[in-house]
Every structure is written in C-alpha cells, then in structure tokens.
Write a protein that holds these residues in place. Structure first.
Motif, PDB file in Angstrom:
ATOM      1  N   LYS A   2       0.846  -1.201   0.000  1.00 11.70           N
ATOM      2  CA  LYS A   2       0.000   0.000   0.000  1.00 11.70           C
ATOM      3  C   LYS A   2       0.881   1.251   0.000  1.00 11.70           C
ATOM      4  O   LYS A   2       0.606   2.216  -0.728  1.00 11.70           O
ATOM      5  N   LEU A   3       1.946   1.240   0.785  1.00 13.21           N
ATOM      6  CA  LEU A   3       2.888   2.359   0.815  1.00 13.21           C
ATOM      7  C   LEU A   3       3.606   2.516  -0.524  1.00 13.21           C
ATOM      8  O   LEU A   3       3.756   3.635  -1.027  1.00 13.21           O
ATOM      9  N   ILE A   4       4.031   1.404  -1.088  1.00 17.16           N
ATOM     10  CA  ILE A   4       4.722   1.440  -2.378  1.00 17.16           C
ATOM     11  C   ILE A   4       3.787   1.981  -3.455  1.00 17.16           C
ATOM     12  O   ILE A   4       4.181   2.826  -4.270  1.00 17.16           O
ATOM     13  N   ALA A   5       2.556   1.513  -3.457  1.00 12.49           N
ATOM     14  CA  ALA A   5       1.584   1.987  -4.446  1.00 12.49           C
ATOM     15  C   ALA A   5       1.348   3.493  -4.297  1.00 12.49           C
ATOM     16  O   ALA A   5       1.201   4.205  -5.296  1.00 12.49           O
ATOM     17  N   GLY A   6       1.335   3.985  -3.067  1.00 14.35           N
ATOM     18  CA  GLY A   6       1.206   5.424  -2.852  1.00 14.35           C
ATOM     19  C   GLY A   6       2.377   6.187  -3.453  1.00 14.35           C
ATOM     20  O   GLY A   6       2.199   7.230  -4.109  1.00 14.35           O
ATOM     21  N   ASP A   7       3.576   5.655  -3.254  1.00 15.18           N
ATOM     22  CA  ASP A   7       4.767   6.271  -3.849  1.00 15.18           C
ATOM     23  C   ASP A   7       4.714   6.196  -5.374  1.00 15.18           C
ATOM     24  O   ASP A   7       5.092   7.143  -6.065  1.00 15.18           O
ATOM     25  N   LEU A   8       4.246   5.067  -5.887  1.00 14.02           N
ATOM     26  CA  LEU A   8       4.120   4.923  -7.342  1.00 14.02           C
ATOM     27  C   LEU A   8       3.072   5.878  -7.898  1.00 14.02           C
ATOM     28  O   LEU A   8       3.233   6.407  -9.010  1.00 14.02           O
ATOM     29  N   ASN A   9       2.012   6.128  -7.160  1.00 11.98           N
ATOM     30  CA  ASN A   9       1.020   7.104  -7.602  1.00 11.98           C
ATOM     31  C   ASN A   9       1.627   8.514  -7.652  1.00 11.98           C
ATOM     32  O   ASN A   9       1.322   9.297  -8.554  1.00 11.98           O
ATOM     33  N   HIS A  10       2.475   8.810  -6.695  1.00  9.17           N
ATOM     34  CA  HIS A  10       3.187  10.092  -6.713  1.00  9.17           C
ATOM     35  C   HIS A  10       4.066  10.183  -7.964  1.00  9.17           C
ATOM     36  O   HIS A  10       4.087  11.208  -8.658  1.00  9.17           O
ATOM     37  N   LEU A  11       4.768   9.098  -8.271  1.00  3.22           N
ATOM     38  CA  LEU A  11       5.589   9.049  -9.482  1.00  3.22           C
ATOM     39  C   LEU A  11       4.717   9.168 -10.729  1.00  3.22           C
ATOM     40  O   LEU A  11       5.064   9.890 -11.670  1.00  3.22           O
ATOM     41  N   LEU A  12       3.591   8.487 -10.728  1.00  3.32           N
ATOM     42  CA  LEU A  12       2.667   8.535 -11.865  1.00  3.32           C
ATOM     43  C   LEU A  12       2.219   9.968 -12.138  1.00  3.32           C
ATOM     44  O   LEU A  12       2.241  10.424 -13.292  1.00  3.32           O
ATOM     45  N   ALA A  13       1.833  10.681 -11.109  1.00  2.00           N
ATOM     46  CA  ALA A  13       1.398  12.067 -11.280  1.00  2.00           C
ATOM     47  C   ALA A  13       2.516  12.916 -11.880  1.00  2.00           C
ATOM     48  O   ALA A  13       2.286  13.720 -12.790  1.00  2.00           O
ATOM     49  N   ASN A  14       3.722  12.718 -11.390  1.00  2.00           N
ATOM     50  CA  ASN A  14       4.861  13.480 -11.894  1.00  2.00           C
ATOM     51  C   ASN A  14       5.219  13.097 -13.322  1.00  2.00           C
ATOM     52  O   ASN A  14       5.574  13.961 -14.125  1.00  2.00           O
ATOM     53  N   PHE A  15       5.091  11.837 -13.652  1.00  2.00           N
ATOM     54  CA  PHE A  15       5.343  11.401 -15.026  1.00  2.00           C
ATOM     55  C   PHE A  15       4.307  11.979 -15.984  1.00  2.00           C
ATOM     56  O   PHE A  15       4.624  12.311 -17.124  1.00  2.00           O
TER      57      PHE A  15
ATOM     58  N   LYS B 181       6.001   4.498 -20.024  1.00  2.07           N
ATOM     59  CA  LYS B 181       6.324   4.396 -18.598  1.00  2.07           C
ATOM     60  C   LYS B 181       5.113   4.712 -17.723  1.00  2.07           C
ATOM     61  O   LYS B 181       4.904   4.079 -16.685  1.00  2.07           O
ATOM     62  N   VAL B 182       4.299   5.681 -18.136  1.00  3.96           N
ATOM     63  CA  VAL B 182       3.070   5.995 -17.400  1.00  3.96           C
ATOM     64  C   VAL B 182       2.208   4.739 -17.306  1.00  3.96           C
ATOM     65  O   VAL B 182       1.686   4.403 -16.233  1.00  3.96           O
ATOM     66  N   ASP B 183       2.060   4.037 -18.405  1.00  3.64           N
ATOM     67  CA  ASP B 183       1.254   2.818 -18.415  1.00  3.64           C
ATOM     68  C   ASP B 183       1.869   1.742 -17.524  1.00  3.64           C
ATOM     69  O   ASP B 183       1.166   1.064 -16.777  1.00  3.64           O
ATOM     70  N   GLU B 184       3.180   1.601 -17.568  1.00  5.03           N
ATOM     71  CA  GLU B 184       3.858   0.603 -16.737  1.00  5.03           C
ATOM     72  C   GLU B 184       3.678   0.910 -15.254  1.00  5.03           C
ATOM     73  O   GLU B 184       3.465  -0.002 -14.443  1.00  5.03           O
ATOM     74  N   ILE B 185       3.784   2.171 -14.892  1.00 10.71           N
ATOM     75  CA  ILE B 185       3.610   2.569 -13.490  1.00 10.71           C
ATOM     76  C   ILE B 185       2.182   2.264 -13.034  1.00 10.71           C
ATOM     77  O   ILE B 185       1.969   1.669 -11.969  1.00 10.71           O
ATOM     78  N   ALA B 186       1.205   2.662 -13.836  1.00  6.67           N
ATOM     79  CA  ALA B 186      -0.200   2.410 -13.486  1.00  6.67           C
ATOM     80  C   ALA B 186      -0.463   0.908 -13.349  1.00  6.67           C
ATOM     81  O   ALA B 186      -1.145   0.477 -12.403  1.00  6.67           O
ATOM     82  N   GLU B 187       0.075   0.121 -14.257  1.00 11.17           N
ATOM     83  CA  GLU B 187      -0.128  -1.329 -14.185  1.00 11.17           C
ATOM     84  C   GLU B 187       0.562  -1.939 -12.974  1.00 11.17           C
ATOM     85  O   GLU B 187       0.054  -2.888 -12.383  1.00 11.17           O
ATOM     86  N   ARG B 188       1.708  -1.376 -12.570  1.00 11.58           N
ATOM     87  CA  ARG B 188       2.376  -1.882 -11.364  1.00 11.58           C
ATOM     88  C   ARG B 188       1.525  -1.572 -10.128  1.00 11.58           C
ATOM     89  O   ARG B 188       1.412  -2.403  -9.224  1.00 11.58           O
ATOM     90  N   ILE B 189       0.934  -0.384 -10.092  1.00 13.38           N
ATOM     91  CA  ILE B 189       0.048  -0.023  -8.980  1.00 13.38           C
ATOM     92  C   ILE B 189      -1.105  -1.026  -8.901  1.00 13.38           C
ATOM     93  O   ILE B 189      -1.450  -1.511  -7.818  1.00 13.38           O
ATOM     94  N   LEU B 190      -1.683  -1.348 -10.033  1.00 17.16           N
ATOM     95  CA  LEU B 190      -2.770  -2.336 -10.076  1.00 17.16           C
ATOM     96  C   LEU B 190      -2.281  -3.710  -9.652  1.00 17.16           C
ATOM     97  O   LEU B 190      -2.976  -4.435  -8.930  1.00 17.16           O
TER      98      LEU B 190
END
Length: 159
Positions: free
Chosen positions: A14-27, A63-72
């Motif tokens: 859950k913490l990692i996904a939150g960090d990945l969402n932060h990265l997603l927004a920035n990407f 990369k945006v797609d990869e990040i979103a898919e990793r969050i999922l």
C-alpha cells in the motif's frame, strides 16, 4: 503480516503503491511538458528537437502505463485525473516554451525530480522485497541518468 497473492506484505505494498502514484502524477506532468515543447519548439534546431521530443514523450507514455499497471498489480488504484496529477506533482511545469535551451533545461529539471522519487521508491520496495518494483525503478533510473547526461552534453554542461 498479511501477504497478497504475489507474496508481498499488503501494508508495505500500500505504501509502495502510494509512492508509485506520486511518481505517476509526476510522469504525467513530465509527459505533458514533452508534448508542449514538441509542439511549440522553434528555431534552427527544430527538426532535430521535434523528433527527439517525440521520442521522449512516446517513452514517457509507455512508462506511465507501466507505473499504473504496477500499482494495479500491487492491488491499488492508479491516480487518473488531471486534478490529482496537479495536486501531487513536483516536477516543474513548462508553459509556452519554444526556445531550444529552455526546453532541454526543462527536461533535465524534470528528470532530476523523477530520479529523486524513483530512488525513494527503491528504498521502500527493497524493504518489502518487491523485486518487480525494484526492477522497474532500476530500469527507469538507468535510462533517465543517460538522458540527463546527453541533455547536459547538448547544453554544453557537465553532469
């Protein structure tokens, strides 16, 4: 500790996904910046930079797609509105940039911010034994460091 179906601690993911969402927004902001400079670039270097910026935004879109898919994959929901991206993002926003050096400087500044986020994610994902996220971040970092080096070389600056 509760493990999910891919063998990772659900609290840590859950913490990692939150960090990945932060990265997603920035990407997403970085991607939009690239689109803007691709569309608006002017001058004698137009042809070279127009193509280069398209290459970069195509890569950012992947990369945006990869990040979103990793969050999922981690069992969470990726951010998906411009409001969320704007609220989360720390990368600089480029507006009406048509000059070549300013465009390249924007790329360097954006990638520098993305690298900070990705390095923080590696620390968190390493603690969770999340090799999938670690591997993705390592690949991103390697490519982005090289892009920064090339952009700084283009600017006539040292790394």
């Amino acid at each position: 500790m509760t493990l999910n179906s891919i063998g990772l601690d659900t609290k840590k993911t859950k913490l990692i996904a939150g960090d990945l969402n932060h990265l997603l927004a920035n990407f997403q902001i970085y991607y939009q910046n690239l689109r803007g400079i691709h569309w608006n670039i002017k001058g004698k270097r137009f042809f070279d930079l127009h193509v280069k910026f398209e290459e970069l935004y195509t890569d950012a879109n992947i990369k945006v797609d990869e990040i979103a898919e990793r969050i999922l994959t981690l069992g969470e929901t990726p951010l998906h509105t411009f409001e969320e991206y704007s609220n989360e993002a720390i990368v600089p926003i480029g507006k009406n940039i048509s000059q070549d050096e300013k465009a390249v400087q924007l790329i360097v500044a954006s990638l520098s911010e993305l690298l900070k986020i990705e390095r923080q994610i590696i620390e968190t994902s390493d603690d969770a034994n999340d090799e999938g996220t670690n591997s993705m971040m390592s690949d991103f970092i390697t490519e982005q460091e090289k892009t920064i080096w090339m952009m700084k070389a283009w600017l006539g600056e040292s790394i």
